[in-house]
Design a protein around this motif. Structure first.
Motif, PDB file in Angstrom:
ATOM      1  N   GLU A 121     162.018  40.217  19.866  1.00  0.00           N
ATOM      2  CA  GLU A 121     161.453  39.138  20.679  1.00  0.00           C
ATOM      3  C   GLU A 121     160.168  38.599  20.055  1.00  0.00           C
ATOM      4  O   GLU A 121     159.968  37.379  19.957  1.00  0.00           O
ATOM      5  CB  GLU A 121     161.165  39.671  22.088  1.00  0.00           C
ATOM      6  N   LEU A 122     159.298  39.506  19.607  1.00  0.00           N
ATOM      7  CA  LEU A 122     158.032  39.080  19.016  1.00  0.00           C
ATOM      8  C   LEU A 122     158.216  38.448  17.639  1.00  0.00           C
ATOM      9  O   LEU A 122     157.474  37.536  17.280  1.00  0.00           O
ATOM     10  CB  LEU A 122     157.055  40.255  18.953  1.00  0.00           C
ATOM     11  N   LEU A 129     154.894  38.667  15.791  1.00  0.00           N
ATOM     12  CA  LEU A 129     154.907  39.960  15.106  1.00  0.00           C
ATOM     13  C   LEU A 129     155.007  39.742  13.603  1.00  0.00           C
ATOM     14  O   LEU A 129     155.993  39.220  13.098  1.00  0.00           O
ATOM     15  CB  LEU A 129     156.074  40.820  15.585  1.00  0.00           C
ATOM     16  N   ILE A 130     153.971  40.142  12.906  1.00  0.00           N
ATOM     17  CA  ILE A 130     153.946  40.055  11.452  1.00  0.00           C
ATOM     18  C   ILE A 130     154.685  41.240  10.857  1.00  0.00           C
ATOM     19  O   ILE A 130     155.439  41.114   9.905  1.00  0.00           O
ATOM     20  CB  ILE A 130     152.490  40.024  10.925  1.00  0.00           C
ATOM     21  N   GLY A 131     154.481  42.402  11.417  1.00  0.00           N
ATOM     22  CA  GLY A 131     155.164  43.597  10.949  1.00  0.00           C
ATOM     23  C   GLY A 131     154.881  44.776  11.849  1.00  0.00           C
ATOM     24  O   GLY A 131     153.850  44.824  12.514  1.00  0.00           O
ATOM     25  N   ALA A 132     155.809  45.709  11.878  1.00  0.00           N
ATOM     26  CA  ALA A 132     155.659  46.947  12.637  1.00  0.00           C
ATOM     27  C   ALA A 132     156.073  48.079  11.713  1.00  0.00           C
ATOM     28  O   ALA A 132     157.164  48.045  11.144  1.00  0.00           O
ATOM     29  CB  ALA A 132     156.530  46.920  13.889  1.00  0.00           C
ATOM     30  N   TYR A 133     155.199  49.032  11.550  1.00  0.00           N
ATOM     31  CA  TYR A 133     155.425  50.059  10.550  1.00  0.00           C
ATOM     32  C   TYR A 133     155.163  51.441  11.126  1.00  0.00           C
ATOM     33  O   TYR A 133     154.074  51.718  11.623  1.00  0.00           O
ATOM     34  CB  TYR A 133     154.488  49.842   9.348  1.00  0.00           C
ATOM     35  N   GLY A 134     156.156  52.302  11.031  1.00  0.00           N
ATOM     36  CA  GLY A 134     155.969  53.695  11.389  1.00  0.00           C
ATOM     37  C   GLY A 134     155.361  54.430  10.206  1.00  0.00           C
ATOM     38  O   GLY A 134     155.631  54.091   9.055  1.00  0.00           O
ATOM     39  N   MET A 135     154.520  55.371  10.502  1.00  0.00           N
ATOM     40  CA  MET A 135     153.911  56.159   9.437  1.00  0.00           C
ATOM     41  C   MET A 135     154.896  57.210   8.964  1.00  0.00           C
ATOM     42  O   MET A 135     155.539  57.879   9.765  1.00  0.00           O
ATOM     43  CB  MET A 135     152.638  56.865   9.934  1.00  0.00           C
ATOM     44  N   VAL A 158     150.049  41.867  14.748  1.00  0.00           N
ATOM     45  CA  VAL A 158     150.466  40.698  15.524  1.00  0.00           C
ATOM     46  C   VAL A 158     149.520  39.549  15.239  1.00  0.00           C
ATOM     47  O   VAL A 158     148.340  39.749  14.943  1.00  0.00           O
ATOM     48  CB  VAL A 158     150.523  40.992  17.049  1.00  0.00           C
ATOM     49  N   ASP A 159     150.038  38.351  15.311  1.00  0.00           N
ATOM     50  CA  ASP A 159     149.258  37.134  15.162  1.00  0.00           C
ATOM     51  C   ASP A 159     149.484  36.345  16.441  1.00  0.00           C
ATOM     52  O   ASP A 159     150.539  35.733  16.617  1.00  0.00           O
ATOM     53  CB  ASP A 159     149.729  36.358  13.928  1.00  0.00           C
ATOM     54  N   CYS A 160     148.508  36.425  17.334  1.00  0.00           N
ATOM     55  CA  CYS A 160     148.707  35.817  18.648  1.00  0.00           C
ATOM     56  C   CYS A 160     147.486  34.985  19.034  1.00  0.00           C
ATOM     57  O   CYS A 160     146.536  34.880  18.270  1.00  0.00           O
ATOM     58  CB  CYS A 160     149.004  36.899  19.687  1.00  0.00           C
ATOM     59  N   ASP A 161     147.535  34.426  20.227  1.00  0.00           N
ATOM     60  CA  ASP A 161     146.520  33.459  20.658  1.00  0.00           C
ATOM     61  C   ASP A 161     145.206  34.071  21.119  1.00  0.00           C
ATOM     62  O   ASP A 161     144.429  33.390  21.772  1.00  0.00           O
ATOM     63  CB  ASP A 161     147.080  32.581  21.777  1.00  0.00           C
ATOM     64  N   GLY A 162     144.942  35.312  20.814  1.00  0.00           N
ATOM     65  CA  GLY A 162     143.648  35.888  21.155  1.00  0.00           C
ATOM     66  C   GLY A 162     143.759  37.274  21.743  1.00  0.00           C
ATOM     67  O   GLY A 162     144.850  37.830  21.909  1.00  0.00           O
ATOM     68  N   PRO A 163     142.605  37.838  22.077  1.00  0.00           N
ATOM     69  CA  PRO A 163     142.564  39.212  22.569  1.00  0.00           C
ATOM     70  C   PRO A 163     143.362  39.446  23.846  1.00  0.00           C
ATOM     71  O   PRO A 163     143.994  40.492  23.993  1.00  0.00           O
ATOM     72  CB  PRO A 163     141.075  39.462  22.812  1.00  0.00           C
ATOM     73  N   ARG A 173     146.104  37.949  24.838  1.00  0.00           N
ATOM     74  CA  ARG A 173     147.535  38.014  24.498  1.00  0.00           C
ATOM     75  C   ARG A 173     147.841  39.323  23.784  1.00  0.00           C
ATOM     76  O   ARG A 173     148.889  39.933  24.028  1.00  0.00           O
ATOM     77  CB  ARG A 173     147.942  36.814  23.641  1.00  0.00           C
ATOM     78  N   ALA A 174     146.958  39.789  22.910  1.00  0.00           N
ATOM     79  CA  ALA A 174     147.178  41.068  22.232  1.00  0.00           C
ATOM     80  C   ALA A 174     147.270  42.200  23.247  1.00  0.00           C
ATOM     81  O   ALA A 174     148.116  43.098  23.116  1.00  0.00           O
ATOM     82  CB  ALA A 174     146.063  41.329  21.227  1.00  0.00           C
ATOM     83  N   LEU A 175     146.431  42.154  24.277  1.00  0.00           N
ATOM     84  CA  LEU A 175     146.485  43.181  25.325  1.00  0.00           C
ATOM     85  C   LEU A 175     147.785  43.089  26.119  1.00  0.00           C
ATOM     86  O   LEU A 175     148.366  44.111  26.498  1.00  0.00           O
ATOM     87  CB  LEU A 175     145.272  43.062  26.246  1.00  0.00           C
ATOM     88  N   GLU A 176     148.262  41.868  26.367  1.00  0.00           N
ATOM     89  CA  GLU A 176     149.547  41.695  27.048  1.00  0.00           C
ATOM     90  C   GLU A 176     150.679  42.303  26.221  1.00  0.00           C
ATOM     91  O   GLU A 176     151.555  42.983  26.761  1.00  0.00           O
ATOM     92  CB  GLU A 176     149.844  40.208  27.282  1.00  0.00           C
ATOM     93  N   ILE A 177     150.668  42.028  24.920  1.00  0.00           N
ATOM     94  CA  ILE A 177     151.694  42.571  24.030  1.00  0.00           C
ATOM     95  C   ILE A 177     151.623  44.096  24.028  1.00  0.00           C
ATOM     96  O   ILE A 177     152.644  44.777  24.139  1.00  0.00           O
ATOM     97  CB  ILE A 177     151.547  41.996  22.604  1.00  0.00           C
ATOM     98  N   ALA A 178     150.421  44.649  23.937  1.00  0.00           N
ATOM     99  CA  ALA A 178     150.254  46.104  23.941  1.00  0.00           C
ATOM    100  C   ALA A 178     150.784  46.715  25.235  1.00  0.00           C
ATOM    101  O   ALA A 178     151.441  47.757  25.213  1.00  0.00           O
ATOM    102  CB  ALA A 178     148.785  46.467  23.740  1.00  0.00           C
TER     103      ALA A 178
END
Length: 117
Positions: free
Chosen positions: A32-33, A39-45, A81-86, A88-93
């Protein structure tokens, strides 16, 4: 940047079926992201045991195992993530399935455009 911390005990405490469901939900949320362009990328360690630390002292690099700070949890995955601000980042989290189990740390990162010459 969204950071998810945990440890084997925390990850296994949810049970195999629940963990499989968290992974399915996370994959769907990632898609979705990606589609929204946020979503630029999601990486597991990978393998925490083989982490290395490089420190340079007097021009000479020293490589050691680690970093092994006194912590009960380790970094399990990173999302950029590249989103419209803090907000939105909290919403995504908050929508990240890991937030229901281990929590998601939100940190702003600087873009090269944010730092001058």
């Amino acid at each position: 940047m969204l950071l998810i911390y945990g440890n084997e005990e925390a990850f296994s405490a949810v049970g195999a079926e629940a963990l499989a469901e968290i992974i399915r939900e996370t994959d769907a949320f990632n898609q979705e992201l990606f589609e929204s362009g946020e979503l630029i990328g999601a990486y597991g360690m990978a393998d925490q045991v083989n982490s290395k630390m490089v420190r340079v002292s007097g021009g000479t690099p020293a490589v050691t195992d680690g970093p092994y700070a006194e912590a009960k949890e380790y970094l399990g995955s990173v999302w950029i993530v590249d989103c419209d601000g803090p907000d939105r980042a909290l919403e995504i989290a908050a929508r990240n399935p890991s937030a229901r189990h281990w929590g998601v740390e939100v940190r702003p990162i600087m873009h090269e455009a944010d730092v001058g010459p």
